[in-house]
Design an enzyme around this catalytic site. Structure first.
Site, mmCIF file in Angstrom:
data_model
loop_
_atom_site.group_PDB
_atom_site.id
_atom_site.type_symbol
_atom_site.label_atom_id
_atom_site.label_comp_id
_atom_site.label_asym_id
_atom_site.label_seq_id
_atom_site.Cartn_x
_atom_site.Cartn_y
_atom_site.Cartn_z
ATOM 1 N N CYS A 1 19.444 8.546 20.059
ATOM 2 C CA CYS A 1 20.461 8.722 21.109
ATOM 3 C C CYS A 1 21.548 9.693 20.688
ATOM 4 O O CYS A 1 22.524 9.893 21.417
ATOM 5 C CB CYS A 1 21.070 7.371 21.491
ATOM 6 S SG CYS A 1 20.063 6.445 22.670
ATOM 7 N N PHE A 2 21.429 10.286 19.499
ATOM 8 C CA PHE A 2 22.323 11.349 19.046
ATOM 9 C C PHE A 2 23.780 10.895 19.005
ATOM 10 O O PHE A 2 24.693 11.673 19.290
ATOM 11 C CB PHE A 2 22.188 12.605 19.919
ATOM 12 C CG PHE A 2 20.827 12.810 20.513
ATOM 13 C CD1 PHE A 2 19.691 12.731 19.713
ATOM 14 C CD2 PHE A 2 20.660 13.058 21.865
ATOM 15 C CE1 PHE A 2 18.426 12.898 20.257
ATOM 16 C CE2 PHE A 2 19.410 13.228 22.420
ATOM 17 C CZ PHE A 2 18.289 13.148 21.611
ATOM 18 N N CYS A 3 24.020 9.634 18.658
ATOM 19 C CA CYS A 3 25.376 9.061 18.649
ATOM 20 C C CYS A 3 26.045 9.220 20.013
ATOM 21 O O CYS A 3 27.234 9.518 20.110
ATOM 22 C CB CYS A 3 26.235 9.694 17.552
ATOM 23 S SG CYS A 3 25.675 9.314 15.891
ATOM 24 N N ASN A 4 25.268 9.019 21.066
ATOM 25 C CA ASN A 4 25.777 9.181 22.434
ATOM 26 C C ASN A 4 25.070 8.170 23.331
ATOM 27 O O ASN A 4 24.177 8.517 24.099
ATOM 28 C CB ASN A 4 25.531 10.612 22.924
ATOM 29 C CG ASN A 4 26.218 10.905 24.251
ATOM 30 O OD1 ASN A 4 26.554 9.999 25.004
ATOM 31 N ND2 ASN A 4 26.413 12.178 24.536
ATOM 32 N N HIS B 1 30.013 9.025 19.920
ATOM 33 C CA HIS B 1 30.601 7.773 19.433
ATOM 34 C C HIS B 1 31.964 7.988 18.783
ATOM 35 O O HIS B 1 32.797 7.075 18.755
ATOM 36 C CB HIS B 1 29.657 7.107 18.432
ATOM 37 C CG HIS B 1 28.419 6.563 19.083
ATOM 38 N ND1 HIS B 1 27.377 6.020 18.363
ATOM 39 C CD2 HIS B 1 28.047 6.483 20.388
ATOM 40 C CE1 HIS B 1 26.426 5.628 19.195
ATOM 41 N NE2 HIS B 1 26.804 5.906 20.421
#
Length: 707
Positions: free
Chosen positions: A363-366, A116
């Protein structure tokens, strides 16, 4: 402690931290903008650090600048804010994101599979560019890459979801490429002689765990004119006039290091690089982590339910030949039910917490990677948000589909034991089975885990319900007021095993001043002042211990007779000077939450119900099941305890403390697990360094020892 989140942040080693502590006691630094001797020494340390960083990336100050930043995100933002996109050919701001690379001037591009922090840069450049493209990583492998001018591609070196990407030299020759190397540097050294991107952004804690809050932007010297500083701050100018618009920027690196840099953090970097060298260099670390990842994948792929269905759905790119060069030390997956439905990642994370496993979920900032591997569409994202879904929340399934995944990642200090504990957790909690799982404790060492206290209980009246608090005062007899009272009938001690009527009562002590006893339906309440003048009674024998007691009087006895529907009941209290209370064998009983969970799952019983039946004083979280059996001593913060024995269980755990009804399933499950051994559960412990005024609190760190 099975730490499996090295892609999030790797860990500093004990040696590294010891070296840093020694450095901090010896190091005195000053503001490098000053000119006295300490300031000059600080300048020299900073300069030396720049050269050490460049050497690590196999380049020199002839080719790259080093700009110190707060982190990767800060470094990326410097590039986006100051990049010269030239003169736009279109009016207005970009309103749509293109799925293909555009030609011409003033373009900004990034991968779908980007953090992100990269995606967010599009809003920094929105009014400066003619086109914004979000493309699949395969596009950079194409022969025909559109010709561009004054354009920036922020290139993810390795997805934090899955894999590293390869840089296409044709892309580099046409675009200014800024490499987001945050995930890559955690397990691979970026060689800047093999690829020569214009910019590289990363954080140092990703490489060696400490210090945090410091990153760097590497800028290729012949690309430095593609970013232009249009403002200034302290320490960044050669000349300035406050009354006119006159200012002249200082040298390139200091121009972007606005204000006073983190000198102490920069000085600590040397110890981090030494740590990498102690491990044999990043090549050795990469080989180690790749080997662990391969073993983890093999174990996960082997898991099946009794009906033959796979337990683990691993996300991968089948067309890629897996090797250390093409695969990071990351595994992303979800767990699948026997009916092909999914277990939510929040449920997985909670079970991991019980076992002491630390990993990443969501979502692991993805979001781009989540969309790609989980089959989520842009429309679904908006629909899910309308249903309350937010980044970082616990909504893990919508319409039966996962909204995120589970990620494990390995680092230089990872071990096979980390994988073994993960395997045990999955087997115990998520593999459908008709028999209880018996974990092997031989390969696990309890002293490598860092559990915490999650529950504290005392039992003011023996065999009556517990009182849960977050903090208890310690005495030589155990928790203050624990098992201080006892119900007898006809001079015989009552216990829950023989007299399930006791489940009708609850008891608590209020402000150390009053004992409150209630019937379970709360229709009747008895209050006994703790200062009540009591009549001395004959000594009682409880569990082979002779204990001096006081009788609480006729009024209390009559109340108990009515509440329990018995005759000749009395309430006895331990004499104040007695060093004993009415506990069975030891001042404290400690149990492991994961062991409780394993039995609960086997017999489909509520975890809290089983916790209540085992009547412990201390519950710890963060251990694999039954590994507590191997402990000889432990500490809770600075409180030290020795293990007295294991707690042998009887049919008392079959009694439902809420109803008094008996159900043998829990005892049978324990029997099956112990397999012809004594049916023990939990350990008796005794404090070995007692001092008046000590307390134990929920949330406290626990260390177990086997010597």
């Amino acid at each position: 402690m099975p730490y499996l989140d090295h892609a999030g942040s790797t860990l500093p080693s004990k040696t590294q931290l010891e070296e840093l502590a020694k450095l901090q006691t010896q190091l005195i630094l000053a503001n490098p903008h000053s000119h006295h001797s300490t300031a000059i020494k600080t300048q020299q340390i900073v300069s030396s650090a720049r050269h050490r960083i460049l050497r690590y990336f196999n380049t020199t100050a002839d080719d790259y600048f080093v700009v110190f930043t707060n982190n990767t995100t800060h470094a990326l933002k410097i590039v986006a804010e100051n990049f010269n996109f030239g003169h736009r050919t279109q009016e207005g701001v970009v309103s749509e994101i293109s799925a293909v690379l555009k030609g011409g001037p003033s373009n900004f591009a990034y991968f779908n599979d980007s953090h992100h922090s990269v995606v967010g840069l599009r809003h920094v450049v929105l009014g400066k560019v003619d086109a914004i493209s979000c493309v699949n990583e395969d596009v950079v492998k194409e022969e025909c890459i559109p010709k561009v001018e004054n354009s920036l591609f922020v290139f993810t070196a390795m997805s934090n979801f899955l894999i590293p990407f390869q840089i296409n030299e044709k892309l580099i020759s046409g675009w200014s490429v800024c490499v987001d190397a945050a995930a890559l540097v955690s397990g691979t050294r970026l060689d800047l002689t093999a690829h020569r991107p214009n910019f590289v952004a990363f954080s140092f804690y990703k490489i060696f765990g400490y210090p945090t809050g410091i990153g760097a932007l590497l800028v290729k010297k012949d690309s430095s004119k593609s970013i232009e500083k249009t403002s200034f701050a302290g320490g960044t100018v050669q000349s300035v006039d406050e009354m006119t618009m006159h200012f002249v920027i200082r040298d390139f690196e200091r121009a972007y290091e606005e204000g006073t840099i983190n000198s102490y953090g920069i000085a600590q970097l040397q110890k981090g690089f030494e740590e990498i060298e102690r491990c044999g260099g990043m090549q050795a670390i990469r080989a180690h982590t790749y080997d662990l990842r391969s073993k983890a994948v093999q174990i996960l792929q082997s898991k099946t339910h009794p009906n033959g269905k796979k337990v683990v759905e691993i996300y991968s790119q089948p067309h890629i030949q897996v090797s250390p060069e093409t695969q990071g030390a990351i595994v992303a997956f979800n767990l699948v039910r026997p009916d092909n439905g999914y277990y939510g990642y929040t449920e997985v994370e909670k079970m991991c917490a019980i076992f002491g496993i630390e990993l990443r979920t969501g979502c692991f900032c993805n979001i781009g990677a989540c969309k790609k591997y989980l089959g989520i569409t842009s429309e679904m994202i908006k629909e899910n948000m309308s249903k309350g879904k937010r980044c970082g929340d616990e909504i893990d399934l919508i319409n039966g589909r996962p909204t995120g995944a589970v990620r494990i990642s390995f680092g230089r200090m990872s071990t096979e034991q980390d994988i073994e504990v993960l395997k045990q957790m999955i087997d115990t909690c998520f593999v459908s089975s008709e028999k209880v799982f018996s974990p092997s404790l031989q390969s696990l060492k309890i002293d490598s885990f860092l559990p915490t206290v999650v529950n504290l209980f005392s039992f003011p009246i023996k065999s009556v319900g517990s009182v849960a608090k977050s903090r208890y005062e310690l005495t030589p007899r155990g928790f203050k007021h624990d098992r201080e009272f006892l119900v007898v009938k006809d001079d015989v001690t009552l216990n829950l095993k023989m007299h399930p009527e006791l489940c009708r009562l609850t008891a608590t002590i209020v402000n150390d001043e009053e004992l409150h006893i209630q019937t379970f339906d709360q229709n009747d309440n008895l209050v006994i002042p703790m200062s009540l003048s009591l009549k001395e009674n004959d000594a009682k024998v409880v569990c082979k211990k002779t204990i001096a007691t006081f009788d609480c009087g006729d009024k209390v006895g009559q109340w108990l007779e009515n509440a329990l529907d018995m005759t000749n009941c009395r309430l006895l209290r331990v004499a104040g000077e007695s060093k004993k209370n009415f506990v069975n064998d030891s001042p404290f009983l400690l149990i492991n939450e994961a062991s409780v969970y394993m039995l609960a799952r086997h017999i489909d019983m509520d975890v809290q119900d089983i916790l209540t039946r085992f009547r412990s004083n201390i519950v710890v979280r963060g251990l694999p099941p039954f590994i507590e059996d191997t402990a000889k001593r432990l500490s809770i913060e600075n409180l030290e305890f020795e293990v007295v024995d294991k707690c042998t269980r009887c049919e008392m755990i079959c009694v439902d403390p809420m109803t008094g009804e008996k159900d043998p399933s829990l005892l049978l499950a324990l029997r099956d697990y112990r397999n012809k051994q004594k049916m023990t559960f939990g350990i008796y412990i005794r404090q070995s360094n007692f001092e008046p005024g000590q307390f134990v609190e929920a949330g406290s760190a626990v260390r177990f020892f086997t010597d």
